[in-house]
Write an enzyme that holds these catalytic residues in place. Structure first.
Site, PDB file in Angstrom:
ATOM      1  N   HIS A 185       0.806  -1.215   0.000  1.00 49.50           N
ATOM      2  CA  HIS A 185       0.000   0.000   0.000  1.00 49.50           C
ATOM      3  C   HIS A 185       0.845   1.275   0.000  1.00 49.50           C
ATOM      4  CE1 HIS A 185      -3.282   2.696   1.754  1.00 49.50           C
ATOM      5  NE2 HIS A 185      -3.862   2.132   0.716  1.00 49.50           N
ATOM      6  N   LYS A 187       3.136   4.410  -1.236  1.00 45.85           N
ATOM      7  CA  LYS A 187       3.254   5.300  -2.393  1.00 45.85           C
ATOM      8  C   LYS A 187       4.577   6.040  -2.235  1.00 45.85           C
ATOM      9  CE  LYS A 187      -1.415   4.830  -1.910  1.00 45.85           C
ATOM     10  NZ  LYS A 187      -2.084   4.266  -0.730  1.00 45.85           N
ATOM     11  N   ASP A 192      17.215   9.886  -7.952  1.00 43.92           N
ATOM     12  CA  ASP A 192      18.642  10.181  -7.722  1.00 43.92           C
ATOM     13  C   ASP A 192      19.038  10.141  -6.245  1.00 43.92           C
ATOM     14  OD1 ASP A 192      18.978  10.458 -10.427  1.00 43.92           O
ATOM     15  OD2 ASP A 192      18.914  12.643 -10.420  1.00 43.92           O
ATOM     16  N   HIS A 366      -9.149  11.555   0.672  1.00 46.55           N
ATOM     17  CA  HIS A 366      -8.286  10.377   0.760  1.00 46.55           C
ATOM     18  C   HIS A 366      -7.002  10.671   1.545  1.00 46.55           C
ATOM     19  CE1 HIS A 366      -5.878   6.992  -1.215  1.00 46.55           C
ATOM     20  NE2 HIS A 366      -6.910   6.391  -0.664  1.00 46.55           N
ATOM     21  N   LYS A 368      -4.347  11.134   4.389  1.00 41.01           N
ATOM     22  CA  LYS A 368      -4.107  10.508   5.689  1.00 41.01           C
ATOM     23  C   LYS A 368      -3.123  11.401   6.447  1.00 41.01           C
ATOM     24  CE  LYS A 368      -4.307   6.978   2.401  1.00 41.01           C
ATOM     25  NZ  LYS A 368      -5.665   6.582   2.378  1.00 41.01           N
ATOM     26  N   ASP A 373      -0.874  20.011  17.805  1.00 42.41           N
ATOM     27  CA  ASP A 373      -0.448  21.327  18.287  1.00 42.41           C
ATOM     28  C   ASP A 373       0.253  22.162  17.221  1.00 42.41           C
ATOM     29  OD1 ASP A 373      -1.482  20.438  20.652  1.00 42.41           O
ATOM     30  OD2 ASP A 373       0.425  20.223  21.694  1.00 42.41           O
TER      31      ASP A 373
END
Length: 448
Positions: A185, A187, A192, A366, A368, A373
């Site tokens: 899952h 991404k 480089d 979508h 997350k 604070d």
């Protein structure tokens, strides 16, 4: 009654197939141990670059960074540049620009790559880069990227020199040896060994994705980072790659990096936390708990799927009961009916504790993210559900930086402005049948 008794064992077998623990073969254990021994040598060399590590953290972040240090062996790392990207087109154009400027290597992993629209522009950029001699590696989840693996792009990209791996390949025989719902899952984009991207975005043009679901366009958040943090993310990528292929692709030894110490951001510290069967157990769960309990003023959470563990649920409620301003932003419309109803089972107690629940109206949110604070940020691929916390291969960045926190807060407040606050009184008088469905789907939360 007899028919029900006949059906129940079948349901039990199905549940066991899906919720059993991931099975590790002896061969995998040996390979994992071998990879870690090589990675530890790399990390030892990496630690010798004393100037890239931030030895002090803000008060709200200190507990979490101490946890990361003891669990992962590294202090927080400074970076040269840190950018939040919220617009898909802008993100893709920035990425393509970086791909065309690549000088050595490009490594990519996505859960979903769906051909069409701007995703094809990224594919073409990779093809041209591979043809000019750039090492390009692409790792995609077998289940999430089904459309990609059935498309023309596989052969076109392979013929240009791009290495492609179908991660956790779907196979009916896997039912008998491990969890078939274990997914890659992450991404991640690495360029480089210096530029890295991560966040919630899949390689999917939102104007084309799941249009029939009726949830609107997907809203995502990505982070682009320049600096030595790419090295530690590169280790994670190389680990997943070698477990899938058996081939070693460790990043370049750190002493070959051209780290510009003069442009490292001051009072900035980043940790990378990853998960999966090969990585330290429960680190993400412990990190989330530590972060939430560190809050003293405000806690803002955005997640598309809200099915937290009991510990996380009580931590959130406790924060609100201590007088901390706690907001959870979730999409009003969800692509999963199971998650939609399971999430609703938590609303009553959250509202009773004083948590503000915002229902995002402008598409499927979508993103997350967790912000504590306005200082400590967690951004990545981790949903607040059992699958992300306990099962999948995930990654999240922990960022201790006031300016980044302010930038993330402005994005979250924009989400709130496009949301409706859930009314506690109206929620309390919802129908009896709604309550039954909520409780029914809550019982299935290990599958969600």
């Amino acid at each position: 009654m007899v028919s029900i008794m006949c059906i129940l064992p079948i349901i039990g077998i199905i549940l066991c197939i899906f919720i059993k623990k991931y099975y590790f073969k002896k061969k995998q254990f040996k390979l994992a141990k071998k990879i870690w021994s090589k990675a530890n040598i790399w990390l030892t060399n990496f630690k010798s670059f004393d100037d890239i590590f931030e030895k002090k953290n803000s008060k709200v972040a200190s507990a979490l960074f101490q946890l990361c240090k003891h669990r992962q062996g590294l202090l927080g790392i400074k970076c040269n540049k840190l950018t939040l990207l919220t617009n898909f087109t802008e993100t893709i154009n920035t990425l393509i620009h970086d791909i065309y400027l690549a000088k050595n290597n490009i490594e990519i992993v996505f859960y979903i790559w769906k051909p069409g629209g701007l995703a094809d522009d990224v594919a073409n950029a990779l093809i041209l880069s591979a043809k000019r001699g750039i090492y390009c590696r692409l790792m995609l989840d077998s289940s999430g990227s089904t459309d990609f693996f059935r498309s023309k792009w596989v052969n076109i990209m392979k013929n240009s020199g791009i290495q492609i791996v179908e991660a956790l390949k779907i196979n009916i025989l896997r039912i008998f040896i491990d969890r078939i719902d274990l997914r890659q899952h992450k991404k991640i984009i690495l360029i480089d060994n210096h530029i890295t991207y991560t966040g919630s975005m899949n390689l999917v043009d939102p104007s084309l994705f799941k249009k029939s679901a009726g949830v609107g366009q997907w809203i995502d958040l990505m982070i682009r980072i320049e600096g030595p943090i790419a090295g530690t993310i590169g280790i994670i990528y190389s680990y997943d790659w070698e477990m899938e292929t058996g081939k070693q692709i460790l990043p370049k030894i750190p002493n070959k990096y051209k780290i510009n110490l003069n442009t490292l951001i001051k009072n900035n510290s980043i940790q990378v936390i990853t998960s999966g069967p090969y990585f330290p157990k429960d680190t993400i769960h412990k990190a989330l708990l530590t972060a939430i309990y560190s809050a003293t003023k405000e806690l803002i959470i955005t997640t598309p799927y809200l099915v937290p563990s009991n510990d996380l649920f009580y931590a959130i409620c406790t924060a609100a009961q201590k007088g901390i301003s706690v907001s959870i932003i979730i999409p009003r419309y969800n692509d999963s009916i199971f998650v939609k109803w399971a999430s609703r089972s938590f609303y009553s107690e959250l509202l009773e504790a004083g948590v503000k629940i915002y229902l995002f109206e402008k598409g499927l949110l979508h993103t997350k993210s967790i912000l504590i604070d306005h200082q400590l940020s967690l951004v990545g691929t981790v949903n607040l559900d059992m699958r992300s916390i306990w099962l999948n291969f995930e990654i999240t960045l922990v960022i201790d930086n006031n300016q980044f926190g302010k930038n993330l807060a402005s994005i979250q407040y924009e989400y709130i402005n496009n949301s409706t606050l859930l009314d506690k009184r109206l929620w309390s008088i919802r129908s009896y049948w709604n309550r039954i469905l909520e409780n029914l789907f809550y019982c299935l939360n290990p599958l969600l």
